[in-house]
Design a protein around this motif. Sequence first.
Motif, PDB file in Angstrom:
ATOM      1  N   ALA A   1      76.277  -3.618  24.649  1.00 39.87           N
ATOM      2  CA  ALA A   1      77.253  -4.534  25.259  1.00 39.87           C
ATOM      3  C   ALA A   1      78.177  -3.684  26.123  1.00 39.87           C
ATOM      4  O   ALA A   1      78.646  -2.626  25.702  1.00 39.87           O
ATOM      5  N   GLY A   2      78.393  -4.127  27.332  1.00 43.17           N
ATOM      6  CA  GLY A   2      79.169  -3.329  28.280  1.00 43.17           C
ATOM      7  C   GLY A   2      78.290  -2.524  29.219  1.00 43.17           C
ATOM      8  O   GLY A   2      78.720  -2.148  30.311  1.00 43.17           O
ATOM      9  N   ALA A   3      77.059  -2.268  28.794  1.00 45.44           N
ATOM     10  CA  ALA A   3      76.153  -1.475  29.630  1.00 45.44           C
ATOM     11  C   ALA A   3      75.431  -2.346  30.646  1.00 45.44           C
ATOM     12  O   ALA A   3      74.972  -1.867  31.672  1.00 45.44           O
TER      13      ALA A   3
ATOM     14  N   ILE B   1      82.525  -2.635  20.966  1.00 47.22           N
ATOM     15  CA  ILE B   1      83.512  -3.536  20.366  1.00 47.22           C
ATOM     16  C   ILE B   1      84.611  -3.861  21.373  1.00 47.22           C
ATOM     17  O   ILE B   1      85.054  -5.011  21.481  1.00 47.22           O
ATOM     18  N   LYS B   2      85.034  -2.888  22.149  1.00 44.02           N
ATOM     19  CA  LYS B   2      86.064  -3.165  23.161  1.00 44.02           C
ATOM     20  C   LYS B   2      85.531  -4.129  24.216  1.00 44.02           C
ATOM     21  O   LYS B   2      86.269  -4.989  24.712  1.00 44.02           O
ATOM     22  N   THR B   3      84.258  -3.987  24.560  1.00 39.69           N
ATOM     23  CA  THR B   3      83.660  -4.929  25.512  1.00 39.69           C
ATOM     24  C   THR B   3      83.751  -6.354  24.977  1.00 39.69           C
ATOM     25  O   THR B   3      84.099  -7.286  25.709  1.00 39.69           O
TER      26      THR B   3
ATOM     27  N   SER C   1      83.037  -0.347  29.806  1.00 41.31           N
ATOM     28  CA  SER C   1      82.613   0.802  30.590  1.00 41.31           C
ATOM     29  C   SER C   1      81.665   1.638  29.754  1.00 41.31           C
ATOM     30  O   SER C   1      81.760   2.850  29.696  1.00 41.31           O
ATOM     31  N   THR C   2      80.746   0.935  29.076  1.00 40.36           N
ATOM     32  CA  THR C   2      79.818   1.625  28.200  1.00 40.36           C
ATOM     33  C   THR C   2      78.915   2.556  28.994  1.00 40.36           C
ATOM     34  O   THR C   2      78.381   2.175  30.027  1.00 40.36           O
TER      35      THR C   2
END
Lengths: 273, 273, 273
Positions: free
Chosen positions: C94-96, C123-125, C132-133
Amino acid sequence: MLKECLDQVRKKAPVVHNITNYVTVNDVANVILACGGSPIMSDEPEDVADITSICGGLNINLGTLHKTSIEGMLKAGHRSNELGHPVLLDPVGAGASRFRTETALKLIKEIKFSVIRGNVSEIKTLAYGSGSTKGVDADLTEAVNERNLQQSISFIKGFAKKKEAIVIITGAIDLVTDGEKCYVIRNGRSEMGRITGTGCQLSGITTAFLAANPKRKLEAAVAAVCMMGVAGEIAWTRMQEGDGNATYRNRIIDAIYNMTGEKLEKGAKYELY
Amino acid sequence: MLKECLDQVRKKAPVVHNITNYVTVNDVANVILACGGSPIMSDEPEDVADITSICGGLNINLGTLHKTSIEGMLKAGHRSNELGHPVLLDPVGAGASRFRTETALKLIKEIKFSVIRGNVSEIKTLAYGSGSTKGVDADLTEAVNERNLQQSISFIKGFAKKKEAIVIITGAIDLVTDGEKCYVIRNGRSEMGRITGTGCQLSGITTAFLAANPKRKLEAAVAAVCMMGVAGEIAWTRMQEGDGNATYRNRIIDAIYNMTGEKLEKGAKYELY
Amino acid sequence: MLKECLDQVRKKAPVVHNITNYVTVNDVANVILACGGSPIMSDEPEDVADITSICGGLNINLGTLHKTSIEGMLKAGHRSNELGHPVLLDPVGAGASRFRTETALKLIKEIKFSVIRGNVSEIKTLAYGSGSTKGVDADLTEAVNERNLQQSISFIKGFAKKKEAIVIITGAIDLVTDGEKCYVIRNGRSEMGRITGTGCQLSGITTAFLAANPKRKLEAAVAAVCMMGVAGEIAWTRMQEGDGNATYRNRIIDAIYNMTGEKLEKGAKYELY
């Protein structure tokens, strides 16, 4: 008998086409290589007929079954039947879901299987058309044991005769029958159940054994089942303090890699009923 | 030369996008981590463009090819080409089925590959448009050997020049060329062929090496091929009685994890033609 | 507390339904077996409702996400929710990519998760709706460390409270919270990051722990996280010269197989905030 079957696998190096689940597929590939065969995996409907044509046997496994793979299983099965290749069914999870049960029954109806191999829940599901499978492991209340052995042999012989196939039930006691003869095998260890995919691996090597021994299929199936069990026993003797199921998995494949006809004959514990 | 290439991988830790088969994917991930890269796997057409954008290289492998993945391969390949990332093709089973052969040829037509890596049957299939591949292993009658070495070098140089790519043929003798120079590498052991996926692993690390060494791609590819072979040799020295292909698989990845530039330079056996 | 949680897993042998990626699925299956549970894998939409019904918990992992699997995730999730089973989300990547981020957010909206477990980027995403993974590994600049610990605890508690779920962030320091209490865990080793899938494995065993400990879910999650870390430490003590990430992977699963309540209690390093 067992030695000759293994020698043929090593000599002929049969190529085995596997349509199998993505959980244990790497171990299936490595164990087929370990026993002397050559694995190839393909489940795409557009690919399977070509692939199975260059192989010597077909191993169909229902673990992580997808709707799109069923078409591939049917195409590969029909082509293998045309070519006279041995075809094995491993009905993983039959009884655990309607989808898997119905797919297994459909495959058995449309494809001529040389071998059907599963645990007792899966095989009973196929025989009776429904089941009480607890996940992908057998329902323990109905496992083959010394008390119900005669009854189990009678059941499996009847199912094999009806399906005109070799049927294998694996568990603490393994049964292998063509409907006439039934071999009762007492190799292996209970710790093998703590590794994912020993059943899938056995299906892979059984296909290799049948492909390499077309004139003695029942004996070839018995040799494969004994070899898996003997390998489990040899592997256990190499376990060290702190080792667990991950190392045991490797040691079993290693034991098959190093198996000789002599070790196999010496370790095999089977009786004919 | 080899040392510098490995050092760059360890220093830059390139993220490698892999669209690869489900048989050997876990080993590919672990070997990329072992050599110092970071793997990410994605084949879903809706996902691949984003994923490849955050990577440094793309590794496309045709084992267990699905129709739906081809769209993913094309999207990822086009995006990687736009971004100037190295893109590698591992045409597993080209020649073994029309579907795989045609897909490989289509990919080569539409995507600019930095590297094409396969066994001799697969590469010949791509060069001539058809083949006689025996499963996923090379047809042994045409393997590169001392007798046909000059002829093989001439063939691979011609193919590389035509495709404007680095071409790698692996086998007992490995060839790596950019069409001008051809490196002949004699590392590795025949027992590596008894493990599933050593070729897939090599494709993964080759992509990592190219991503980390954009200004010396040919040397990076040579370093990756030498490293796989040297790791196979080091791993073999750690094998004990009773060990087989499962343990050998682990030891090879371990040897890559512990590879140093010095060990690599010392162990590499290559000649320039 | 930890001992009792592990004992329950060993005693109840919960069946865990996994919809997970094809990269690390074999290790997830073996580690669930190692800890005392029983794994079953199924992602086919027609299969998942039946399968999850015979299980005790559901583990959803977004690695190698396919469009077709999302329907399976939703069906399995809804059915598990109806049955009151614990459901875990591992939002790999997630985020990527937009596809993975949107799918994770959609799943959280439609399914009631008992646990959400990821690295800090993932988790931040999910908390902020973008990220910004850097591939599937956490963006190191935002890792939980001693300096930002209070701030991280405050963040994770807020997210857990909002989602009414246990949230786990793993990294050098692990955080486990239900929104009220937050456990800070300092087990494990950095070398675990050089093995693919230790996070996926932890998600599998966490699901088994929750399924076996329905009345103390937070403690069960803490026990699972501590166990993975302690296993990583024990496994490291068994590493020999020349061993690398492939052997370390096996030794960690072996250590879980051999874990006892006593070893777990003795090795666990956690504080309550």
